[in-house]
Design a protein around this motif. Structure first.
Motif, PDB file in Angstrom:
ATOM      1  N   GLY A  91       0.784  -1.233   0.000  1.00  0.00           N
ATOM      2  CA  GLY A  91       0.000   0.000   0.000  1.00  0.00           C
ATOM      3  C   GLY A  91       0.818   1.285   0.000  1.00  0.00           C
ATOM      4  N   ASP A  92       0.104   2.393  -0.199  1.00  0.00           N
ATOM      5  CA  ASP A  92       0.738   3.704  -0.356  1.00  0.00           C
ATOM      6  C   ASP A  92       1.384   4.237   0.922  1.00  0.00           C
ATOM      7  N   GLU A  93       0.744   3.939   2.062  1.00  0.00           N
ATOM      8  CA  GLU A  93       1.268   4.478   3.321  1.00  0.00           C
ATOM      9  C   GLU A  93       2.676   3.920   3.590  1.00  0.00           C
ATOM     10  N   VAL A  94       2.825   2.597   3.423  1.00  0.00           N
ATOM     11  CA  VAL A  94       4.132   1.976   3.648  1.00  0.00           C
ATOM     12  C   VAL A  94       5.125   2.489   2.604  1.00  0.00           C
ATOM     13  N   LEU A  95       4.676   2.548   1.331  1.00  0.00           N
ATOM     14  CA  LEU A  95       5.574   3.016   0.273  1.00  0.00           C
ATOM     15  C   LEU A  95       6.086   4.424   0.574  1.00  0.00           C
ATOM     16  N   SER A  96       5.186   5.327   0.995  1.00  0.00           N
ATOM     17  CA  SER A  96       5.655   6.705   1.173  1.00  0.00           C
ATOM     18  C   SER A  96       6.652   6.799   2.331  1.00  0.00           C
ATOM     19  N   LEU A  97       6.492   5.963   3.355  1.00  0.00           N
ATOM     20  CA  LEU A  97       7.495   5.955   4.433  1.00  0.00           C
ATOM     21  C   LEU A  97       8.841   5.422   3.922  1.00  0.00           C
ATOM     22  N   VAL A  98       8.787   4.355   3.120  1.00  0.00           N
ATOM     23  CA  VAL A  98      10.044   3.802   2.578  1.00  0.00           C
ATOM     24  C   VAL A  98      10.735   4.853   1.708  1.00  0.00           C
ATOM     25  N   LEU A  99       9.946   5.553   0.890  1.00  0.00           N
ATOM     26  CA  LEU A  99      10.552   6.559   0.004  1.00  0.00           C
ATOM     27  C   LEU A  99      11.179   7.702   0.799  1.00  0.00           C
ATOM     28  N   GLU A 100      10.576   8.037   1.935  1.00  0.00           N
ATOM     29  CA  GLU A 100      11.148   9.119   2.751  1.00  0.00           C
ATOM     30  C   GLU A 100      12.545   8.783   3.274  1.00  0.00           C
TER      31      GLU A 100
ATOM     32  N   ALA B 181      16.589  15.742   6.727  1.00  0.00           N
ATOM     33  CA  ALA B 181      16.162  15.148   8.011  1.00  0.00           C
ATOM     34  C   ALA B 181      15.092  15.978   8.736  1.00  0.00           C
ATOM     35  N   PRO B 182      15.277  17.312   8.884  1.00  0.00           N
ATOM     36  CA  PRO B 182      14.293  18.078   9.667  1.00  0.00           C
ATOM     37  C   PRO B 182      12.905  18.125   9.030  1.00  0.00           C
ATOM     38  N   HIS B 183      12.834  17.843   7.719  1.00  0.00           N
ATOM     39  CA  HIS B 183      11.554  17.966   7.016  1.00  0.00           C
ATOM     40  C   HIS B 183      10.814  16.642   6.884  1.00  0.00           C
ATOM     41  N   ALA B 184      11.391  15.564   7.382  1.00  0.00           N
ATOM     42  CA  ALA B 184      10.738  14.252   7.272  1.00  0.00           C
ATOM     43  C   ALA B 184       9.526  14.186   8.203  1.00  0.00           C
ATOM     44  N   SER B 185       8.616  13.244   7.909  1.00  0.00           N
ATOM     45  CA  SER B 185       7.463  13.045   8.803  1.00  0.00           C
ATOM     46  C   SER B 185       7.949  12.453  10.131  1.00  0.00           C
ATOM     47  N   ARG B 186       7.100  12.515  11.172  1.00  0.00           N
ATOM     48  CA  ARG B 186       7.514  12.000  12.476  1.00  0.00           C
ATOM     49  C   ARG B 186       7.930  10.531  12.400  1.00  0.00           C
ATOM     50  N   ARG B 187       7.127   9.706  11.700  1.00  0.00           N
ATOM     51  CA  ARG B 187       7.457   8.275  11.641  1.00  0.00           C
ATOM     52  C   ARG B 187       8.751   8.031  10.853  1.00  0.00           C
ATOM     53  N   ALA B 188       8.948   8.784   9.778  1.00  0.00           N
ATOM     54  CA  ALA B 188      10.195   8.611   9.016  1.00  0.00           C
ATOM     55  C   ALA B 188      11.393   9.030   9.872  1.00  0.00           C
ATOM     56  N   LYS B 189      11.197  10.061  10.705  1.00  0.00           N
ATOM     57  CA  LYS B 189      12.293  10.473  11.601  1.00  0.00           C
ATOM     58  C   LYS B 189      12.639   9.357  12.595  1.00  0.00           C
TER      59      LYS B 189
END
Ligand code: ZN
Length: 188
Positions: free
Chosen positions: A79-88, A108-116
């Motif tokens: 799915g898209d949610e997992v993909l967008s985290l991997v891409l981040e 790094a400072p601009h990533a989403s909380r989960r990607a951070k």
């Protein structure tokens, strides 16, 4: 999602990632590569991160960058949610290594909380590996530079998960101590 569905998704992801990394080893030359994403996911769970999309992305975080996996494959399977985290957390492989490293500091400072949180766990694992079981061909200077660069990336990830940030600080200072000791031994 029920707990059973979540566990099945994670096992499915793990199976997928293990297949993708099946011919790869860590930089030490003998640890199967899949142990690294497993450790990253493990660190996240141990430090309070229990979101299934995040843990799925942790298990998949190096597939696009380091294997033949396409974005479509990840989207179709997970799915898209997992993909967008991997891409981040995926570097642009078209850039030379120096620029990729600079990009990580800048982004790094601009990533989403989960990607951070994922990046923090990844950096903890890498700093620990570079300090404790480094690639055979890396000089002390190169290992030192790696620790310094990681510190700069992590500076942009703070305010995300205190436990992970403290753990990073611990391994960074432990890693620097180990390198200093090695330098002294080498100079004797
Ligand atoms: Zn990684």
């Amino acid at each position: 999602m029920t707990i059973q569905k979540e566990l099945l998704q994670l096992l499915d992801v793990l199976n997928f990632a293990a297949e993708k990394h099946r011919n790869q080893f860590r930089k030490d030359g003998f640890t199967p590569y899949i142990n690294h994403p497993i450790q990253v996911a493990n660190l996240l769970v141990q430090n309070g991160e229990d979101d299934v999309a995040l843990l799925s992305a942790a298990l998949l975080h190096d597939t696009i960058e380091d294997t033949e996996t396409s974005e479509e494959e990840i989207r179709n399977h997970f799915g898209d949610e997992v993909l967008s985290l991997v891409l981040e957390v995926t570097d642009n492989k078209n850039l030379p290594s120096d620029m990729r490293k600079q990009q990580q500091i800048k982004c790094a400072p601009h990533a989403s909380r989960r990607a951070k949180a994922l990046k923090l766990a990844d950096k903890i694992c890498n700093v620990r590996d570079i300090a404790i079981c480094p690639p055979a061909n890396w000089s002390l200077d190169r290992r030192h530079q790696y620790l310094n660069w990681s510190e700069k990336v992590v500076a942009g990830l703070r305010g995300t998960n205190t436990a992970l940030e403290l753990l990073f600080d611990h391994y960074l200072s432990h890693g620097r101590d180990l390198l200093d000791e090695e330098r002294i031994i080498n100079s004797q």
